[in-house]
Design an enzyme around this catalytic site. Structure first.
Site, PDB file in Angstrom:
ATOM      1  CG  ASN A 129      19.949  26.724 -25.163  1.00  0.00           C
ATOM      2  OD1 ASN A 129      19.179  26.531 -24.215  1.00  0.00           O
ATOM      3  ND2 ASN A 129      20.442  27.918 -25.463  1.00  0.00           N
ATOM      4  CD1 TRP A 130      16.342  21.065 -25.779  1.00  0.00           C
ATOM      5  CD2 TRP A 130      14.940  20.279 -24.217  1.00  0.00           C
ATOM      6  NE1 TRP A 130      16.329  19.707 -25.872  1.00  0.00           N
ATOM      7  CE2 TRP A 130      15.480  19.193 -24.930  1.00  0.00           C
ATOM      8  CE3 TRP A 130      14.036  20.020 -23.181  1.00  0.00           C
ATOM      9  CZ2 TRP A 130      15.137  17.860 -24.643  1.00  0.00           C
ATOM     10  CZ3 TRP A 130      13.693  18.700 -22.888  1.00  0.00           C
ATOM     11  CH2 TRP A 130      14.246  17.634 -23.627  1.00  0.00           C
ATOM     12  CE  LYS A 131      18.057  29.565 -27.500  1.00  0.00           C
ATOM     13  NZ  LYS A 131      18.173  30.675 -28.453  1.00  0.00           N
ATOM     14  CD  GLU A 141      18.320  33.466 -26.178  1.00  0.00           C
ATOM     15  OE1 GLU A 141      18.040  32.531 -25.401  1.00  0.00           O
ATOM     16  OE2 GLU A 141      18.260  33.363 -27.415  1.00  0.00           O
ATOM     17  CB  SER A 179      20.157  30.176 -37.491  1.00  0.00           C
ATOM     18  OG  SER A 179      19.358  31.195 -36.907  1.00  0.00           O
ATOM     19  N   GLY A 191      18.326  32.462 -33.516  1.00  0.00           N
ATOM     20  CA  GLY A 191      16.875  32.488 -33.702  1.00  0.00           C
ATOM     21  C   GLY A 191      16.416  33.303 -34.894  1.00  0.00           C
ATOM     22  N   GLY A 215      19.611  25.685 -30.847  1.00  0.00           N
ATOM     23  CA  GLY A 215      18.431  26.118 -30.119  1.00  0.00           C
ATOM     24  C   GLY A 215      17.172  25.538 -30.739  1.00  0.00           C
ATOM     25  N   GLY A 216      16.518  26.328 -31.592  1.00  0.00           N
ATOM     26  CA  GLY A 216      15.221  25.947 -32.159  1.00  0.00           C
ATOM     27  C   GLY A 216      15.167  24.530 -32.715  1.00  0.00           C
ATOM     28  CD  GLU A 263      24.940  30.042 -29.065  1.00  0.00           C
ATOM     29  OE1 GLU A 263      24.306  29.137 -29.616  1.00  0.00           O
ATOM     30  OE2 GLU A 263      24.537  30.625 -28.047  1.00  0.00           O
ATOM     31  CG  HIS A 317      22.544  31.715 -24.434  1.00  0.00           C
ATOM     32  ND1 HIS A 317      21.761  32.704 -24.957  1.00  0.00           N
ATOM     33  CD2 HIS A 317      22.572  30.725 -25.354  1.00  0.00           C
ATOM     34  CE1 HIS A 317      21.325  32.327 -26.154  1.00  0.00           C
ATOM     35  NE2 HIS A 317      21.806  31.132 -26.417  1.00  0.00           N
TER      36      HIS A 317
END
Ligand code: PGA
Length: 251
Positions: A11-13, A101, A213, A175, A234-235, A169, A99
């Site tokens: 997930n590149w966000k 977010e 994470s 994150g 993600g990251g 999640e 998600h």
């Protein structure tokens, strides 16, 4: 999506200008090709602006393409939104919905998420439905109850298990560098499986990803937990080597 192989989804966000996104997609496709049989399926979910370009970049690769959200309607007066049909038209196979977010930043509740998942299914996409408790909910001992309810309300009832993915999640793990313990992940994934078995057809076939994470250092132990069918990253998915190292942890 194969029923047996884990899915490692990136997930590149809201990251990546055109050149960066293309370079990243190209590097992931090359590393996936060099790795041969990884034992898992790979997926990248770039921001909307990059979906078309990344689709062309991945055309002859084994890496699947998805997006990070879709609207619940097919088309119409919804300024700034993107429909599931538009994503399918760009050769997306997956779309993330719900998600945390988006739930937090855009006030999306579970019934809204369910409408988006239904829209994705109508367009022939596989929705990745995200659920997860906040830190306050976990501290209050309500994590299982909250997530069970989110799954029941966010996954459209009666869906065929092979056409949908759920991602657990925990909000406090996203994150932050903190992850749930393998024991807590195991308990949560077992609870999600139980809800799915009563709620969709062939609930045993729904892959349940863990996210929050996930890094090269912890992926191995998380992916070994019973009922963990892959990871939503993600990251660490913004670094091709890290993303592939996580994929190699599938064994
Ligand atoms: P993270 O994000 O790996 O950076 O924690 C995961 C996600 O939000 O999907």
């Amino acid at each position: 999506m194969s029923a047996m192989r884990p899915l490692i989804a990136g997930n590149w966000k809201m990251n990546g200008l055109r050149q960066e996104g293309l370079t990243l997609a190209r590097a992931i496709a090359r590393l996936a090709r060099d790795a041969g049989n990884l034992g898992c399926d790979l997926l990248v979910c770039p921001p909307f602006t990059l979906v078309g370009d990344v689709a062309r970049e991945l055309e002859h690769s084994s890496v699947a393409l998805g997006a990070q959200d879709c609207h619940a309607e097919t088309k119409g007066a919804h300024t700034g939104d993107v429909s599931a049909e538009m994503l399918a038209d760009l050769r997306c196979r997956f779309v993330i919905v719900g998600h945390s977010e988006r739930r937090a930043d855009h006030g999306e509740d579970s019934s809204h998420v369910s409408s988006k998942a239904a829209a994705a299914l109508r367009a022939g996409l596989i929705p990745i439905v995200c659920v997860g408790e906040t830190e306050a909910e976990r501290d209050a001992g309500r994590a299982l109850e909250v997530v069970r309810r989110q799954v029941g309300e966010s996954v459209p009832g009666g869906t065929s298990g092979g056409r949908i993915v759920v991602a657990y999640e925990p909000v406090w793990a996203i994150g932050t560098g903190r992850t749930a313990t393998p024991e807590d992940v195991g308990a949560m994934h077992a609870a999600i499986r139980e809800v799915l078995q009563n709620h969709v057809e062939n609930g045993a076939d729904v892959p349940i990803l863990y996210g929050g994470s996930v890094k090269p250092q912890n992926a191995g132990e998380l992916l070994m937990v019973a009922e963990v069918g892959g990871a939503l990253v993600g990251g660490a998915s913004l670094d091709a080597e890290d993303f592939l190292t996580i994929a190699r942890s599938c064994g």
